[in-house]
Design an enzyme around this catalytic site. Structure first.
Site, PDB file in Angstrom:
ATOM      1  N   CYS A 271       0.824  -1.274  -0.118  1.00 47.42           N
ATOM      2  CA  CYS A 271       0.072  -0.020   0.082  1.00 47.42           C
ATOM      3  C   CYS A 271       0.897   1.239   0.059  1.00 47.42           C
ATOM      4  CB  CYS A 271      -1.123   0.063   1.236  1.00 47.42           C
ATOM      5  SG  CYS A 271      -2.394   0.960   0.886  1.00 47.42           S
TER       6      CYS A 271
ATOM      7  N   HIS B  14      -3.670  -4.913   0.570  1.00 43.54           N
ATOM      8  CA  HIS B  14      -3.139  -5.602   1.885  1.00 43.54           C
ATOM      9  C   HIS B  14      -3.399  -7.107   1.824  1.00 43.54           C
ATOM     10  CE1 HIS B  14      -2.218  -1.715   4.079  1.00 43.54           C
ATOM     11  NE2 HIS B  14      -3.474  -1.344   3.373  1.00 43.54           N
TER      12      HIS B  14
ATOM     13  N   GLU C 242      -1.690  -8.924   3.397  1.00 50.84           N
ATOM     14  CA  GLU C 242      -1.450  -9.843   4.554  1.00 50.84           C
ATOM     15  C   GLU C 242      -2.880  -9.982   5.548  1.00 50.84           C
ATOM     16  OE1 GLU C 242      -1.124  -6.660   3.769  1.00 50.84           O
ATOM     17  OE2 GLU C 242      -1.319  -5.291   5.407  1.00 50.84           O
TER      18      GLU C 242
HETATM   19  N1  GLN Z   1      -1.867   6.643   2.988  1.00 45.51           N
HETATM   20  C1  GLN Z   1      -2.051   5.971   1.749  1.00 45.51           C
HETATM   21  C2  GLN Z   1      -3.228   6.498   1.177  1.00 45.51           C
HETATM   22  O1  GLN Z   1      -4.105   6.791   1.736  1.00 45.51           O
HETATM   23  C3  GLN Z   1      -1.685   4.538   2.013  1.00 45.51           C
HETATM   24  C4  GLN Z   1      -2.699   3.852   2.930  1.00 45.51           C
HETATM   25  C5  GLN Z   1      -2.057   2.522   3.329  1.00 45.51           C
HETATM   26  O2  GLN Z   1      -1.015   2.273   3.369  1.00 45.51           O
HETATM   27  N2  GLN Z   1      -3.027   1.688   4.024  1.00 45.51           N
HETATM   28  O3  GLN Z   1      -3.559   5.933  -0.121  1.00 45.51           O
END
Ligand code: GLN
Length: 542
Positions: free
Chosen positions: A380, A514, A516
């Protein structure tokens, strides 16, 4: 017929109620029953989505886009059953729903009160699970005696009274602290906690007693005597090294047997626990060890990376290696000298994150991994940092950044204002509420033929869970691809970059989602299996 098991906690928080519930779920499954786990959280937030990871640990995201408590992650990892929006509620959500109905006039003429209106709403949350499994395990967050928990305890008391004791039981998790001066485990806090529970009309059927050492029979008998519980239902729950030992140890102490006996069900058959025995064997007897650096910002509360830590363990289980995690505060890289902390690791991972603090350090970590050809996994935020790094250092556009940190010269990561969910387009503007408005839950991605990710997944269409507000700006994709990056996963409409990889690198993958969240000890996520395999290869080089 669905039977209900309510799990409460006493004495102190962090006793591992969630883990215990999840392990009991796995034990009942091993006996051939279907289970569903859910959690009632007494705090006032509508969901944990806006809480700091420092306060609450990780926010666990479900396929259907709910931001939930991290215990739902344990439930899913132990039972394999995907959690949903309707498996977690909070005081905030319960009140929001009651109050919005009050405004609509649904209760016209009535005075709205905690009992019965709030308690009815809580009972409805539990009751709607009826018929969905043989057992519904419902965990009550917080500790008995807290003001906030009272409506929940009252609701489950009423619920149990309605369905009867043949269909509902209570398990209370407590602590037996060891007092060195006395040289013994103390039972008094447990007695008080049970007394507290009895004062709200709940008599626990089973006590799960956490302790850091063996509980003598004498102590178990004493607890049984004072708390009105048969000796064999005062169950020792001793600390173990790996959480995946919990199903086996609880079974060894008779937890699942006693649960079935409470319901007057046949407990004579032996459950098939071979899956758990195999997992524990792999954890206890690894062939080798690898060291993975996690470069993040919530590194002093590792609960903020709960699912991630577990997914790395799962990758280790699948490869029969032990994975040692080295948590590094990204900010320490911002003064050049500290990057040496990455010299001795076999793989580098930049996890999800929010906000600017530490980002320059994360970008340095990506550069280190890319240039030194050390396996890199960006999740992410970690993918976004990888793209910013490449834009700055490979395309030479030094002003590249994310608009998450304010307006910037080269917005290679920016706010997308719409995306496709199912058949509909979801729109979002820059000034909506922050709660529950990210791109949340399962979205599909199409994988490029011949890419590393396609071979890892063994498929060209995947579905993964998202939780982010910003996206890699697709306008930069062609330019970055001329510099050796490959955007090997895109949203099916081709508009949103989902995966970036570097083919000319041992293992360099960034994903906008994600992975995970979907990994299980008995079914490790393929990206983590492959990442750990790459770390093993790297460990042989150094
Ligand atoms: N802050 C980033 C976004 O909002 C990544 C979010 C995250 O890693 N879950 O896109």
């Amino acid at each position: 017929m669905t039977r209900y098991i309510f799990i409460t906690g006493g004495v102190v928080s962090s006793l591992g109620k969630g883990l215990g519930s999840a392990a009991l779920g796995a034990l009942l499954q091993a006996r051939g029953y279907t289970v569903r786990l859910c959690k009632l959280d007494p705090y006032l937030n509508v969901d944990p989505g806006t809480m700091s990871p420092f306060q609450h640990g990780e926010v666990y995201v479900t396929d259907d886009g709910a931001e939930t408590d991290l215990d739902l992650g344990h439930y899913e990892r132990f039972t394999g059953r995907p959690a949903t929006q309707t498996d977690n509620t909070t005081t905030g959500r319960i009140y929001t729903s009651v109050l919005s109905r009050e405004r609509k006039g649904d209760y016209l003429g009535a005075t709205i009160q905690v009992i019965p209106h709030i308690t009815d709403e809580i009972k409805a949350f539990v009751r709607e699970k009826d018929g969905s499994a043989d057992f519904v395990l419902c965990e009550i967050g917080g500790t008995v005696g807290d003001i906030e928990s009272l409506p929940f305890l009252e609701a489950i008391r009423q619920f149990s009274n309605e369905v009867g004791t043949t269909r509902s039981i209570f398990i209370h998790v407590t602590l037996l602290p060891y007092i060195p001066a006395a040289g013994e485990l103390k039972t008094k806090p447990t007695q008080h906690s049970v007394k507290e529970l009895m004062s709200v009309g709940i008599r626990p059927n089973i006590l799960l007693c956490r302790a850091d050492r063996e509980i003598a029979d004498e102590e178990r008998r004493k607890i049984g005597l004072f708390c009105n519980i048969p000796f064999e239902r005062v169950i020792p729950a001793l600390d173990v090294k790996s959480i995946y030992e919990v199903p086996l140890t609880y079974h060894g102490e008779g937890l699942d047997t006693e649960v079935l006996r409470c319901f007057d069900m046949d407990a004579t058959k032996t459950p098939d626990l071979s899956v758990w025995t195999d997992i524990v064997d792999r954890i206890k007897n690894p062939e080798t060890r690898v060291r993975v650096a996690i470069v993040g910002k919530y590194t002093n509360l590792t609960d903020s990376y709960k699912s991630l830590n577990e997914a790395l363990v799962h990758g280790g289980i699948a490869n029969r290696v032990a994975v040692d995690l080295k948590f590094i505060e990204a900010e320490t890289f911002e003064t050049d000298g500290h990057i040496h902390a990455l010299e001795d690791v076999h793989a580098i991972l930049v996890p999800g994150g929010f906000g600017q603090r530490g980002t320059e350090g994360k970008i340095k970590a990506v550069q280190f991994a890319r240039e030194r050809k050390i396996p890199y996994f960006g999740i992410c935020f970690g993918m976004q940092m990888a793209v910013i790094e490449a834009t700055r250092n490979l395309l030479g556009l030094k002003g590249a950044s994310s608009t998450e940190f304010g307006a910037c010269e080269i917005p290679v990561v920016g706010l997308m204002t719409e995306w496709v969910k199912g058949n509909a387009t979801v729109e979002r503007s820059a000034n909506v509420d922050l709660g529950g408005t990210m791109r949340l839950g399962a979205y599909p991605a199409a994988l490029k033929k011949g890419s590393l990710v396609e071979s890892i997944y063994g498929s060209s269409l995947i579905s993964e869970r998202h939780r982010h507000r910003y996206e890699v700006n697709a306008d930069f994709v062609p330019k970055l691809e001329t510099k050796g990056l490959s955007f090997s996963g895109l949203s099916p409409d081709g508009r949103l970059p989902e995966i970036v990889e570097i083919p000319d690198h041992p293992w360099f993958i960034g994903v906008q989602y994600h992975p995970e969240l979907k990994s299980k000890p008995f079914d490790a996520h393929p990206l983590f299996v492959s990442f750990i395999k790459a770390a093993i290869a790297q460990s042989r080089l150094v």
